[in-house]
Design a protein around this motif. Structure first.
Motif, PDB file in Angstrom:
ATOM      1  N   GLY A   1       0.798  -1.197   0.000  1.00  0.00           N
ATOM      2  CA  GLY A   1       0.000   0.000   0.000  1.00  0.00           C
ATOM      3  C   GLY A   1       0.841   1.262   0.000  1.00  0.00           C
ATOM      4  N   ALA A   2       1.763   1.366   0.964  1.00  0.00           N
ATOM      5  CA  ALA A   2       2.578   2.586   1.076  1.00  0.00           C
ATOM      6  C   ALA A   2       3.550   2.693  -0.086  1.00  0.00           C
ATOM      7  N   PHE A   3       4.061   1.539  -0.547  1.00  0.00           N
ATOM      8  CA  PHE A   3       4.985   1.568  -1.675  1.00  0.00           C
ATOM      9  C   PHE A   3       4.269   2.036  -2.939  1.00  0.00           C
ATOM     10  N   SER A  32       5.440   8.533   2.557  1.00  0.00           N
ATOM     11  CA  SER A  32       5.167   7.113   2.287  1.00  0.00           C
ATOM     12  C   SER A  32       6.467   6.332   2.127  1.00  0.00           C
ATOM     13  N   PHE A  33       7.510   6.944   1.571  1.00  0.00           N
ATOM     14  CA  PHE A  33       8.808   6.270   1.461  1.00  0.00           C
ATOM     15  C   PHE A  33       9.378   5.996   2.861  1.00  0.00           C
ATOM     16  N   ALA A  34       9.292   6.990   3.734  1.00  0.00           N
ATOM     17  CA  ALA A  34       9.782   6.795   5.108  1.00  0.00           C
ATOM     18  C   ALA A  34       8.994   5.683   5.796  1.00  0.00           C
ATOM     19  N   TRP A  35       7.692   5.644   5.568  1.00  0.00           N
ATOM     20  CA  TRP A  35       6.876   4.593   6.175  1.00  0.00           C
ATOM     21  C   TRP A  35       7.270   3.215   5.652  1.00  0.00           C
ATOM     22  N   ILE A  37      10.241   2.293   4.596  1.00  0.00           N
ATOM     23  CA  ILE A  37      11.524   1.940   5.210  1.00  0.00           C
ATOM     24  C   ILE A  37      11.322   1.483   6.656  1.00  0.00           C
ATOM     25  N   VAL A  38      10.504   2.210   7.411  1.00  0.00           N
ATOM     26  CA  VAL A  38      10.238   1.824   8.801  1.00  0.00           C
ATOM     27  C   VAL A  38       9.549   0.456   8.853  1.00  0.00           C
TER      28      VAL A  38
END
Length: 125
Positions: A1-3, A32-35, A37-38
């Motif tokens: 989803g975030a990707f 969304s990129f930071a999410w 990665i996390v």
């Protein structure tokens, strides 16, 4: 989803010419990129000794990195040599700071323990 949100925001940001709307898509893409990665780092275990060692000193490196950069900026003209020297000096400063921090922490802990003993004796606990 975030990707997918990250990719869609990137595509939309490139296609839209209005700078204000581009900025919104850039913010969405970055968040969304930071999410992503996390989320990935919660599932993946990276067992790398170099990263593990850097993780112990990351705060010290962060707060001390600017000192060598300021000192060597006008001294070293070659940018690659400048980078290497700054990196090495920053690592050395971080190691020294960690040792000093440990030493001060031990001194303060010992002092607090002694004060606690004195107050227990004086006030009869």
């Amino acid at each position: 989803g975030a990707f997918a949100l990250c990719i869609a925001s990137h595509v939309a940001q490139k296609k839209i010419e209005n700078e204000s709307i581009q900025f919104i898509f850039i913010c969405i893409k970055n968040m969304s990129f930071a999410w992503v990665i996390v989320a990935l780092t919660t599932f993946l275990v990276i067992a790398n000794p170099v990263l593990s060692w850097l993780g112990k000193y990351v705060f010290e490196i962060y707060i001390l990195q600017r000192i060598p950069m300021a000192v060597f900026k006008s001294v070293i003209a070659n940018k690659y040599l400048y980078f290497c020297i700054c990196w090495i000096v920053t690592i050395l400063l971080a190691i020294v700071m960690k040792k000093v921090e440990f030493f001060i922490n031990k001194l303060l802990t010992d002092l607090i323990n002694k004060l606690e003993k004195v107050f227990r004796i004086q006030y009869g606990e």
